[in-house]
Design a protein around this motif. Structure first.
Motif, PDB file in Angstrom:
ATOM      1  N   VAL A 138       0.870  -1.184   0.000  1.00 39.48           N
ATOM      2  CA  VAL A 138       0.000   0.000   0.000  1.00 39.48           C
ATOM      3  C   VAL A 138       0.904   1.231   0.000  1.00 39.48           C
ATOM      4  O   VAL A 138       1.341   1.692   1.043  1.00 39.48           O
ATOM      5  N   SER A 139       1.175   1.732  -1.185  1.00 38.37           N
ATOM      6  CA  SER A 139       2.060   2.896  -1.332  1.00 38.37           C
ATOM      7  C   SER A 139       1.253   4.196  -1.205  1.00 38.37           C
ATOM      8  O   SER A 139       0.019   4.188  -1.234  1.00 38.37           O
ATOM      9  N   MET A 140       1.972   5.303  -1.127  1.00 38.20           N
ATOM     10  CA  MET A 140       1.309   6.603  -1.092  1.00 38.20           C
ATOM     11  C   MET A 140       0.540   6.826  -2.388  1.00 38.20           C
ATOM     12  O   MET A 140      -0.560   7.379  -2.382  1.00 38.20           O
ATOM     13  N   ASP A 141       1.105   6.374  -3.507  1.00 32.06           N
ATOM     14  CA  ASP A 141       0.391   6.505  -4.782  1.00 32.06           C
ATOM     15  C   ASP A 141      -0.900   5.696  -4.772  1.00 32.06           C
ATOM     16  O   ASP A 141      -1.917   6.137  -5.323  1.00 32.06           O
ATOM     17  N   ASP A 142      -0.885   4.519  -4.126  1.00 35.89           N
ATOM     18  CA  ASP A 142      -2.114   3.725  -4.005  1.00 35.89           C
ATOM     19  C   ASP A 142      -3.160   4.475  -3.195  1.00 35.89           C
ATOM     20  O   ASP A 142      -4.342   4.493  -3.539  1.00 35.89           O
ATOM     21  N   ILE A 143      -2.723   5.099  -2.122  1.00 36.91           N
ATOM     22  CA  ILE A 143      -3.655   5.861  -1.278  1.00 36.91           C
ATOM     23  C   ILE A 143      -4.216   7.063  -2.039  1.00 36.91           C
ATOM     24  O   ILE A 143      -5.394   7.382  -1.919  1.00 36.91           O
ATOM     25  N   LYS A 144      -3.399   7.686  -2.860  1.00 36.35           N
ATOM     26  CA  LYS A 144      -3.875   8.818  -3.658  1.00 36.35           C
ATOM     27  C   LYS A 144      -4.935   8.383  -4.669  1.00 36.35           C
ATOM     28  O   LYS A 144      -5.713   9.203  -5.142  1.00 36.35           O
ATOM     29  N   GLN A 145      -4.956   7.092  -4.976  1.00 29.50           N
ATOM     30  CA  GLN A 145      -5.943   6.567  -5.928  1.00 29.50           C
ATOM     31  C   GLN A 145      -7.136   5.913  -5.222  1.00 29.50           C
ATOM     32  O   GLN A 145      -7.897   5.169  -5.833  1.00 29.50           O
ATOM     33  N   PHE A 146      -7.308   6.200  -3.940  1.00 32.78           N
ATOM     34  CA  PHE A 146      -8.407   5.638  -3.157  1.00 32.78           C
ATOM     35  C   PHE A 146      -9.754   5.869  -3.849  1.00 32.78           C
ATOM     36  O   PHE A 146     -10.045   6.973  -4.293  1.00 32.78           O
ATOM     37  N   ARG A 147     -10.528   4.799  -3.967  1.00 39.33           N
ATOM     38  CA  ARG A 147     -11.868   4.799  -4.550  1.00 39.33           C
ATOM     39  C   ARG A 147     -11.894   5.188  -6.028  1.00 39.33           C
ATOM     40  O   ARG A 147     -12.911   5.684  -6.524  1.00 39.33           O
ATOM     41  N   GLN A 148     -10.788   4.961  -6.714  1.00 37.36           N
ATOM     42  CA  GLN A 148     -10.745   5.214  -8.149  1.00 37.36           C
ATOM     43  C   GLN A 148     -10.835   3.879  -8.881  1.00 37.36           C
ATOM     44  O   GLN A 148     -10.324   2.865  -8.407  1.00 37.36           O
ATOM     45  N   TRP A 149     -11.460   3.880 -10.030  1.00 39.03           N
ATOM     46  CA  TRP A 149     -11.665   2.668 -10.815  1.00 39.03           C
ATOM     47  C   TRP A 149     -10.319   1.997 -11.101  1.00 39.03           C
ATOM     48  O   TRP A 149      -9.392   2.628 -11.565  1.00 39.03           O
ATOM     49  N   GLY A 150     -10.227   0.709 -10.772  1.00 40.83           N
ATOM     50  CA  GLY A 150      -9.033  -0.068 -11.061  1.00 40.83           C
ATOM     51  C   GLY A 150      -7.889   0.094 -10.068  1.00 40.83           C
ATOM     52  O   GLY A 150      -6.822  -0.469 -10.269  1.00 40.83           O
ATOM     53  N   SER A 151      -8.077   0.858  -8.994  1.00 43.99           N
ATOM     54  CA  SER A 151      -6.980   1.074  -8.053  1.00 43.99           C
ATOM     55  C   SER A 151      -6.843  -0.107  -7.093  1.00 43.99           C
ATOM     56  O   SER A 151      -7.739  -0.919  -6.939  1.00 43.99           O
ATOM     57  N   LYS A 152      -5.686  -0.162  -6.424  1.00 43.01           N
ATOM     58  CA  LYS A 152      -5.441  -1.192  -5.406  1.00 43.01           C
ATOM     59  C   LYS A 152      -6.147  -0.848  -4.091  1.00 43.01           C
ATOM     60  O   LYS A 152      -6.163  -1.660  -3.172  1.00 43.01           O
ATOM     61  N   THR A 153      -6.689   0.351  -4.006  1.00 41.95           N
ATOM     62  CA  THR A 153      -7.398   0.798  -2.808  1.00 41.95           C
ATOM     63  C   THR A 153      -8.812   1.228  -3.190  1.00 41.95           C
ATOM     64  O   THR A 153      -9.154   2.411  -3.145  1.00 41.95           O
ATOM     65  N   PRO A 154      -9.653   0.252  -3.563  1.00 43.98           N
ATOM     66  CA  PRO A 154     -10.961   0.603  -4.129  1.00 43.98           C
ATOM     67  C   PRO A 154     -12.006   1.038  -3.113  1.00 43.98           C
ATOM     68  O   PRO A 154     -13.068   1.507  -3.509  1.00 43.98           O
ATOM     69  N   GLY A 155     -11.731   0.893  -1.841  1.00 47.65           N
ATOM     70  CA  GLY A 155     -12.782   1.168  -0.868  1.00 47.65           C
ATOM     71  C   GLY A 155     -13.696  -0.028  -0.795  1.00 47.65           C
ATOM     72  O   GLY A 155     -13.264  -1.165  -0.966  1.00 47.65           O
ATOM     73  N   HIS A 156     -14.957   0.196  -0.581  1.00 49.27           N
ATOM     74  CA  HIS A 156     -15.929  -0.910  -0.535  1.00 49.27           C
ATOM     75  C   HIS A 156     -16.990  -0.669  -1.599  1.00 49.27           C
ATOM     76  O   HIS A 156     -17.212   0.451  -2.027  1.00 49.27           O
ATOM     77  N   PRO A 157     -17.666  -1.742  -2.014  1.00 47.86           N
ATOM     78  CA  PRO A 157     -18.680  -1.579  -3.065  1.00 47.86           C
ATOM     79  C   PRO A 157     -19.879  -0.748  -2.616  1.00 47.86           C
ATOM     80  O   PRO A 157     -20.174  -0.641  -1.491  1.00 47.86           O
TER      81      PRO A 157
END
Length: 122
Positions: free
Chosen positions: A103-122
């Motif tokens: 979980v990198s800072m770049d992953d966190i910056k992409q929180f809840r974005q389509w296709g990210s490693k940090t999608p949030g919840h459905p």
């Protein structure tokens, strides 16, 4: 002592000091505001759960759980399971701040974005 190997249930004497309290507060606030910043940037969700759960997350990761970010498959590691969907940013923050490269800072910056490693919840 922190970082030393200890058996489950073994208690470590804690010293209450102003410095330790300040550091603990700073750590909890780092968790809170990393979560808040990611949620605000995504323009989706609300920060209530990560804000409220940050102190217990900090205590678990800093004082109770056995884990090694350099060896995430370590068989004797403790597992952190969070079933609070709205609080998933808490888990992402804790994993990032404790050193997990997954979980990198770049992953966190992409929180809840389509296709990210940090999608949030459905």
């Amino acid at each position: 002592a922190r970082g030393a190997t200890r058996r489950r249930g073994e208690r470590v004497a804690a010293r209450a000091t102003a410095v330790k309290a300040d550091v603990d507060t700073d750590c909890v606030n780092a968790i809170r505001f990393l979560a808040v910043d990611a949620i605000n940037k995504s323009n989706s969700g609300h920060p209530g759960a990560p804000m409220g759960q940050a102190p217990i997350g900090y205590v678990l990761f800093a004082e109770e759980m056995n884990f090694n970010p350099a060896d995430p498959a370590w068989i004797n590691r403790d597992r952190f399971v969070l079933s609070s969907g709205h609080g998933c940013m808490l888990q992402y923050s804790l994993l990032h701040l404790t050193g997990y490269s997954s979980v990198s800072m770049d992953d966190i910056k992409q929180f809840r974005q389509w296709g990210s490693k940090t999608p949030g919840h459905p």
